[in-house]
Design a protein around this motif. Sequence first.
Motif, mmCIF file in Angstrom:
data_model
loop_
_atom_site.group_PDB
_atom_site.id
_atom_site.type_symbol
_atom_site.label_atom_id
_atom_site.label_comp_id
_atom_site.label_asym_id
_atom_site.label_seq_id
_atom_site.Cartn_x
_atom_site.Cartn_y
_atom_site.Cartn_z
ATOM 1 N N ILE A 17 73.842 12.506 -112.603
ATOM 2 C CA ILE A 17 74.585 13.760 -112.460
ATOM 3 C C ILE A 17 75.613 13.524 -111.369
ATOM 4 O O ILE A 17 75.267 13.123 -110.257
ATOM 5 N N LYS A 18 76.872 13.751 -111.722
ATOM 6 C CA LYS A 18 77.967 13.557 -110.773
ATOM 7 C C LYS A 18 78.148 14.853 -109.976
ATOM 8 O O LYS A 18 78.319 15.923 -110.550
ATOM 9 N N ASN A 52 81.409 9.306 -128.086
ATOM 10 C CA ASN A 52 81.696 8.206 -127.164
ATOM 11 C C ASN A 52 81.083 6.883 -127.617
ATOM 12 O O ASN A 52 81.515 5.828 -127.188
ATOM 13 N N LEU A 53 80.062 6.949 -128.466
ATOM 14 C CA LEU A 53 79.408 5.728 -128.960
ATOM 15 C C LEU A 53 79.967 5.275 -130.310
ATOM 16 O O LEU A 53 79.703 4.163 -130.751
ATOM 17 N N GLU A 65 81.586 9.677 -119.026
ATOM 18 C CA GLU A 65 81.145 10.934 -118.430
ATOM 19 C C GLU A 65 81.365 12.070 -119.413
ATOM 20 O O GLU A 65 82.281 12.015 -120.239
ATOM 21 N N LEU A 66 80.514 13.078 -119.312
ATOM 22 C CA LEU A 66 80.665 14.290 -120.113
ATOM 23 C C LEU A 66 80.814 15.477 -119.159
ATOM 24 O O LEU A 66 80.011 15.631 -118.232
ATOM 25 N N GLN A 67 81.824 16.283 -119.403
ATOM 26 C CA GLN A 67 82.001 17.521 -118.646
ATOM 27 C C GLN A 67 80.938 18.520 -119.110
ATOM 28 O O GLN A 67 80.429 18.422 -120.226
ATOM 29 N N HIS A 134 77.940 17.679 -114.583
ATOM 30 C CA HIS A 134 78.793 16.586 -115.070
ATOM 31 C C HIS A 134 77.874 15.387 -115.252
ATOM 32 O O HIS A 134 77.269 14.909 -114.279
ATOM 33 N N LEU A 135 77.736 14.894 -116.481
ATOM 34 C CA LEU A 135 76.806 13.806 -116.783
ATOM 35 C C LEU A 135 77.545 12.483 -116.880
ATOM 36 O O LEU A 135 78.636 12.405 -117.437
#
Length: 166
Positions: A17-18, A52-53, A65-67, A134-135
Amino acid sequence: MKIASQHVVSLTYDLYIKKEDGTEDFVESATQEQPLTFLFGAGQMLPKFEENLSTLSTNDTYDFELQPEDAYGTVDEEAVTNLPLEMFQGNELPEIGAVLPLQDNQGNHFQGQVLSIAEDSVIIDLNHPMAGQHLHFKGTILNVRPATEEELSHGHAHGADGHQGH
């Protein structure tokens, strides 16, 4: 093999987690010994995670990263409810911070976290525990293979090699 819809993907990941100050907290991981295995395109994973993959193949690494709005959503301040104490009759009251499995009248399963306990009710936050976060995912694609007919009919993977573990 390249990832595609109706393929089973096995991967490792480290999830962080950012935080607002740019630092990151480690949350969880999937390892080579215990990878995450799923049927790609079956709706089991976050859509942006799969997106993303989608261009990757076996042995590729990834780092994205994912918002919050692309992950578990933003925190909804209205998603707090009171459960009457009668619901817990005969059981111990849950502890503050506990995550409870819940079900609505339509049979949908979800979770709620106990925020506090009042005189007549238990106050529950229905936001996903990772809402507003944020992941940051890092990992490696271990294996990509076509799904079996059984996996396609069941709508989920039966393990990295196509056999259901028991």
